[in-house]
Design a protein around this motif. Structure first.
Motif, mmCIF file in Angstrom:
data_model
loop_
_atom_site.group_PDB
_atom_site.id
_atom_site.type_symbol
_atom_site.label_atom_id
_atom_site.label_comp_id
_atom_site.label_asym_id
_atom_site.label_seq_id
_atom_site.Cartn_x
_atom_site.Cartn_y
_atom_site.Cartn_z
ATOM 1 N N GLN A 1 0.810 -1.215 0.000
ATOM 2 C CA GLN A 1 0.000 0.000 0.000
ATOM 3 C C GLN A 1 0.838 1.257 0.000
ATOM 4 O O GLN A 1 0.316 2.352 0.153
ATOM 5 N N THR A 2 2.146 1.115 -0.129
ATOM 6 C CA THR A 2 3.026 2.283 -0.101
ATOM 7 C C THR A 2 3.976 2.278 -1.286
ATOM 8 O O THR A 2 4.186 1.259 -1.940
ATOM 9 N N GLY A 3 4.536 3.437 -1.532
ATOM 10 C CA GLY A 3 5.549 3.592 -2.564
ATOM 11 C C GLY A 3 6.669 4.463 -2.035
ATOM 12 O O GLY A 3 6.812 4.639 -0.824
ATOM 13 N N SER A 4 7.453 5.037 -2.930
ATOM 14 C CA SER A 4 8.571 5.876 -2.503
ATOM 15 C C SER A 4 8.677 7.098 -3.412
ATOM 16 O O SER A 4 8.170 7.116 -4.534
ATOM 17 N N ILE A 5 9.357 8.112 -2.874
ATOM 18 C CA ILE A 5 9.620 9.344 -3.625
ATOM 19 C C ILE A 5 11.111 9.624 -3.507
ATOM 20 O O ILE A 5 11.694 9.499 -2.430
ATOM 21 N N ARG A 6 11.720 9.967 -4.614
ATOM 22 C CA ARG A 6 13.129 10.349 -4.576
ATOM 23 C C ARG A 6 13.332 11.523 -5.512
ATOM 24 O O ARG A 6 12.493 11.837 -6.360
ATOM 25 N N GLY A 7 14.473 12.188 -5.352
ATOM 26 C CA GLY A 7 14.758 13.329 -6.209
ATOM 27 C C GLY A 7 15.947 14.110 -5.694
ATOM 28 O O GLY A 7 16.737 13.622 -4.875
ATOM 29 N N THR B 1 15.528 10.409 -0.410
ATOM 30 C CA THR B 1 14.575 9.325 -0.654
ATOM 31 C C THR B 1 13.583 9.287 0.497
ATOM 32 O O THR B 1 13.975 9.342 1.669
ATOM 33 N N LEU B 2 12.316 9.217 0.171
ATOM 34 C CA LEU B 2 11.242 9.037 1.146
ATOM 35 C C LEU B 2 10.606 7.679 0.893
ATOM 36 O O LEU B 2 10.072 7.443 -0.191
ATOM 37 N N SER B 3 10.667 6.798 1.868
ATOM 38 C CA SER B 3 10.072 5.472 1.725
ATOM 39 C C SER B 3 8.790 5.383 2.538
ATOM 40 O O SER B 3 8.548 6.186 3.436
ATOM 41 N N GLY B 4 7.969 4.373 2.214
ATOM 42 C CA GLY B 4 6.752 4.152 2.975
ATOM 43 C C GLY B 4 5.694 5.214 2.760
ATOM 44 O O GLY B 4 4.871 5.464 3.646
ATOM 45 N N VAL B 5 5.676 5.849 1.587
ATOM 46 C CA VAL B 5 4.701 6.903 1.301
ATOM 47 C C VAL B 5 3.391 6.259 0.829
ATOM 48 O O VAL B 5 3.402 5.393 -0.050
ATOM 49 N N PRO B 6 2.257 6.653 1.396
ATOM 50 C CA PRO B 6 0.981 6.065 0.955
ATOM 51 C C PRO B 6 0.759 6.293 -0.540
ATOM 52 O O PRO B 6 1.059 7.370 -1.067
ATOM 53 N N VAL B 7 0.250 5.277 -1.236
ATOM 54 C CA VAL B 7 -0.023 5.429 -2.665
ATOM 55 C C VAL B 7 -1.179 6.403 -2.852
ATOM 56 O O VAL B 7 -2.021 6.591 -1.981
ATOM 57 N N GLY B 8 -1.192 7.054 -3.992
ATOM 58 C CA GLY B 8 -2.222 8.044 -4.288
ATOM 59 C C GLY B 8 -1.657 9.445 -4.261
ATOM 60 O O GLY B 8 -0.435 9.654 -4.285
ATOM 61 N N GLY B 9 -2.538 10.428 -4.222
ATOM 62 C CA GLY B 9 -2.106 11.819 -4.248
ATOM 63 C C GLY B 9 -1.572 12.292 -2.906
ATOM 64 O O GLY B 9 -2.205 12.092 -1.871
ATOM 65 N N VAL B 10 -0.392 12.893 -2.913
ATOM 66 C CA VAL B 10 0.212 13.461 -1.707
ATOM 67 C C VAL B 10 0.836 14.811 -2.069
ATOM 68 O O VAL B 10 1.044 15.124 -3.243
ATOM 69 N N VAL C 1 1.830 15.296 -6.071
ATOM 70 C CA VAL C 1 2.275 14.182 -6.910
ATOM 71 C C VAL C 1 1.401 12.960 -6.617
ATOM 72 O O VAL C 1 0.716 12.890 -5.596
ATOM 73 N N THR C 2 1.453 12.011 -7.526
ATOM 74 C CA THR C 2 0.743 10.741 -7.342
ATOM 75 C C THR C 2 1.768 9.637 -7.143
ATOM 76 O O THR C 2 2.637 9.420 -8.000
ATOM 77 N N VAL C 3 1.681 8.958 -6.033
ATOM 78 C CA VAL C 3 2.612 7.877 -5.693
ATOM 79 C C VAL C 3 1.994 6.550 -6.120
ATOM 80 O O VAL C 3 0.821 6.278 -5.847
ATOM 81 N N VAL C 4 2.785 5.745 -6.816
ATOM 82 C CA VAL C 4 2.307 4.437 -7.285
ATOM 83 C C VAL C 4 3.176 3.342 -6.695
ATOM 84 O O VAL C 4 4.278 3.590 -6.206
ATOM 85 N N GLY D 1 5.551 -0.054 -6.910
ATOM 86 C CA GLY D 1 6.456 -0.725 -7.831
ATOM 87 C C GLY D 1 7.593 0.116 -8.354
ATOM 88 O O GLY D 1 8.641 -0.420 -8.681
ATOM 89 N N ARG D 2 7.418 1.424 -8.457
ATOM 90 C CA ARG D 2 8.525 2.258 -8.943
ATOM 91 C C ARG D 2 8.505 3.598 -8.198
ATOM 92 O O ARG D 2 7.438 4.100 -7.827
ATOM 93 N N PRO D 3 9.682 4.186 -7.978
ATOM 94 C CA PRO D 3 9.734 5.443 -7.228
ATOM 95 C C PRO D 3 9.167 6.604 -8.050
ATOM 96 O O PRO D 3 9.302 6.647 -9.276
ATOM 97 N N THR D 4 8.545 7.517 -7.361
ATOM 98 C CA THR D 4 8.077 8.761 -7.984
ATOM 99 C C THR D 4 9.190 9.785 -7.847
ATOM 100 O O THR D 4 9.678 10.040 -6.741
ATOM 101 N N VAL D 5 9.616 10.358 -8.969
ATOM 102 C CA VAL D 5 10.734 11.300 -8.962
ATOM 103 C C VAL D 5 10.192 12.723 -8.843
ATOM 104 O O VAL D 5 9.373 13.155 -9.650
ATOM 105 N N VAL D 6 10.664 13.443 -7.820
ATOM 106 C CA VAL D 6 10.256 14.830 -7.605
ATOM 107 C C VAL D 6 11.506 15.643 -7.315
ATOM 108 O O VAL D 6 12.123 15.506 -6.251
ATOM 109 N N ASP D 7 11.906 16.471 -8.272
ATOM 110 C CA ASP D 7 13.048 17.363 -8.084
ATOM 111 C C ASP D 7 12.542 18.749 -7.694
ATOM 112 O O ASP D 7 11.486 19.195 -8.143
ATOM 113 N N PHE D 8 13.317 19.429 -6.860
ATOM 114 C CA PHE D 8 12.958 20.766 -6.408
ATOM 115 C C PHE D 8 14.055 21.753 -6.768
ATOM 116 O O PHE D 8 15.243 21.444 -6.640
ATOM 117 N N GLU D 9 13.645 22.937 -7.206
ATOM 118 C CA GLU D 9 14.567 24.055 -7.417
ATOM 119 C C GLU D 9 14.096 25.197 -6.525
ATOM 120 O O GLU D 9 13.128 25.899 -6.840
#
Length: 646
Positions: free
Chosen positions: A31-37, A71-80, A96-99, A101-109
């Motif tokens: 039920q969770t995914g990850s975000i990195r960037g 890297t952020l792990s254990g992020v609930p799937v869906g919109g965050v 962003v939408t977390v899915v 199976g694969r990390p969601t990439v979010v870069d910040f400037e």
């Protein structure tokens, strides 16, 4: 700010602070995914090490590494909503939408606050003179390279140092409007947050010992009262502290009553304290050169180091022109190594504390101890500037880290530059306490004798609410706590921050109560039209009660409050020794503040009360207080209270 970051990446962050997640996932992996960037500066493109990244509405957070990657792990799937922040930059939020199976990439400037202001000002000027906005933006872009070159050149220049004149004084204190009497018919509830700060007493002691009268707003009566330990007896098992009350006749107005409400936290032997993850955040700017600043600071912290155990850890972060990690997190039994790092510190440079605060929290984050005491201890003369960022940003950072389990203790040193109001504010927002160290004896009191209370929190967000019985009480006033008052509805609101209670701490609050039938001393107002008058009040089953005391608090890692409550009988009795002494301290504070409620109280009366309340006084604190009051009288520091007024 962004150029200071690169310097820190080359020095303080050579240890490669890894991106770590606080809290971790609680849902099933499916039920969770990850975000990195990566987090970079929008102008220079450089990485922003130790930037904070969090997921709104959760306790998930991370710190960027030296390359700005996270890297952020254990992020609930869906919109965050993901947020990136760093002092001196505008926060950036991304939906962003977390899915799975694969990390969601979010870069910040991130855009620096100073750059944002400069660009906005330029565009505004262009609009005034009719220059197209696009052209203004193009000119700003062309200037970026010039700005970067100039900043890099400036960064290589050593800051100039100057010694301020001997009488140079920029100390500042927040204005305090003394609590007045309130009618029970109009305001039956009184709600406030506890205060375990001690800074005011040691600060006014410094003034009086120098032969000066303290500034009125430096006098916070509740901090003066709570500077002294009191004996409240044993603490039960259900709650980490006990609540005790006493009633006496007010010595400055005999027809009034004085009610003492006391909280006494359970004491914990130093050897039994949970392990500590400490970060010393030390000001080594040029203003810290005098003997009562950095040299005293080093001796004070050496006393604390002597109390550390093998399971404790300590790191040292310093700040002046830039921030640096001079001691990585080190086991507490490596005393020689820690003391050697302290001994090498030298003062020099300007003050920009924001980068130091970020680095200190990042270091605490990296070595976070679940169930332990995670704390940053800031020591400064108070001139805590945060560079391009604002005080509001600094408070947000402190609150975010507080919610993540890292608390803040603030210790002030020296004279002439003390920013008392700012230091108290940031300690309050950081679930910590504020102390002023005017000498080595005070350092020993705070960091050795009261180590448990200073460093280990037993209960947080402690609030009191008093309900006065209109059948017994016509009016009341809370003595002190002016900057701790809460709205009545805040008492049951668990999202509202309040004070913390450390191991062994005692907290005293005094109310001056006007019984029914006695005129309430207050500014003239019209009678209320719809409220019953005292003679019209119906008989009550609570006729023998004066007030009802309720206390809410949370466990150190809790989010839901617990409740204690008890009634206070409408009886005045012989005061305890501690009650007499606390009353003497309150009376001294009222005189120092020129309180209109002090009646005909004199410094001689204060000495008499204190002598009857001195008790055993094993550490001599109460005896010192008596001598301080006598010195105030003998030096004639108060109007009409000279050596002949005894």
């Amino acid at each position: 700010m962004r150029y200071a970051i690169r310097e820190r990446a080359n020095t303080a962050l050579a240890l490669a602070l890894a991106a770590l997640v606080w809290g971790g996932a609680t849902a099933a992996e499916a039920q969770t995914g990850s975000i990195r960037g990566q987090v970079t500066d929008a102008v220079s493109g450089e990485a922003i090490p130790i930037a904070r990244i969090s997921v709104e509405g959760t306790r998930l957070r991370a710190r960027a590494d030296e390359d700005g990657r996270y890297t952020l792990s254990g992020v609930p799937v869906g919109g965050v909503v993901v947020v990136a922040e760093f002092l001196g930059y505008e926060p950036e939020r991304r939906e962003v939408t977390v899915v799975r199976g694969r990390p969601t990439v979010v870069d910040f400037e991130l855009v620096g606050v100073a750059w944002r202001r400069m660009t906005a000002d330029s565009i505004a000027r262009a609009a005034v003179v009719g220059q197209p906005v696009v052209e203004a933006e193009r000119r700003q872009a062309a200037l970026r390279g010039q700005v970067q070159v100039a900043a890099e050149q400036a960064a290589r220049v050593q800051p100039l140092h100057f010694a301020p004149p001997h009488d140079f004084n920029t100390e500042s204190y927040a204005h305090i409007a003394e609590n007045d009497f309130r009618l029970v018919s109009a305001s039956p509830l009184s709600t406030f947050s506890i205060d375990v700060d001690r800074a005011s007493y040691s600060n006014i002691r410094r003034f009086i010992q120098d032969g000066e009268r303290p500034p009125v707003d430096a006098v916070r009566i509740e901090e003066m009262i709570n500077y002294f330990p009191y004996d409240w007896g044993s603490v039960g098992r259900e709650h980490p502290f006990s609540v005790t009350t006493e009633v006496w006749d007010a010595p400055w107005k005999r027809e009034h009553r004085l009610v003492r409400i006391g909280l006494h936290a359970r004491s914990i032997d130093t050897a039994d304290l949970p392990p500590s993850n400490l970060v010393f955040l030390l000001d080594v700017s040029g203003s810290m050169r005098p003997e009562n600043k950095l040299p005293l600071l080093k001796k004070a912290f050496a006393l604390l180091v002597d109390q550390l155990r093998a399971q404790d850890r300590v790191a040292i972060v310093v700040y002046a022109g830039a921030a640096g990690l001079v001691l990585p997190s080190t086991p507490g039994n490596k005393r020689e190594k820690i003391l050697a790092a302290l001994d090498k510190l030298q003062a020099g440079g300007s003050t920009a504390g924001g980068a130091g605060l970020e680095l200190a929290y990042a270091t605490a984050f990296e070595h976070f101890m679940d169930g332990g005491n995670n704390r940053v201890i800031l020591a400064t003369d108070g001139d805590f500037n945060v560079g391009a960022s604002s005080d509001a940003e600094m408070v947000r950072l402190i609150e975010q880290e507080r919610d993540g389990g890292t608390f803040l203790t603030v210790m002030g040193f020296g004279t002439g530059n003390l920013k008392d109001s700012k230091m108290e504010q940031i300690a309050d927002h950081g679930n910590g306490n504020f102390h002023y160290v005017d000498g080595l004896l005070e350092a020993r009191k705070v960091l050795v004798e009261e180590m448990g209370g200073t460093l280990f929190t037993l209960a947080k967000d402690v609030k009191l609410q008093i309900e006065f019985n209109p059948a017994s009480v016509a009016g009341y006033r809370l003595i002190g706590y002016e900057n701790r008052l809460l709205a009545d509805e805040d008492f049951n609101d668990d999202t509202k921050d309040a004070g913390e209670l450390g191991a062994g701490h005692t907290v005293t609050a005094l109310y001056e109560v006007v019984p029914v039938g006695v005129a309430v001393p207050r500014e003239e107002v019209d009678d209320l039209r719809y409220q019953p008058q005292p003679d019209d009040l119906p008989a009550s089953e609570f006729a023998d009660e004066m007030m009802y005391v309720k206390v809410r608090y949370k466990d150190p890692d809790g989010t839901k409050s617990r409740l204690l409550e008890q009634a206070v009988a409408e009886r005045s009795g012989a005061p305890s020794v501690d009650f007499r002494f606390a009353t003497a301290v309150a009376g001294f504070g009222m005189l120092l503040r020129d309180s209109k409620h002090a009646g005909d109280l004199t410094l001689g009366d204060v000495v008499g009360l204190a002598e009857k309340g001195k008790g055993d006084d094993p550490r001599g604190y109460r005896g010192e207080f008596i001598r301080l009051v006598e010195a105030t009288r003998d030096l004639g520091l108060l109007r009409g209270e000279g050596a002949g007024s005894r």
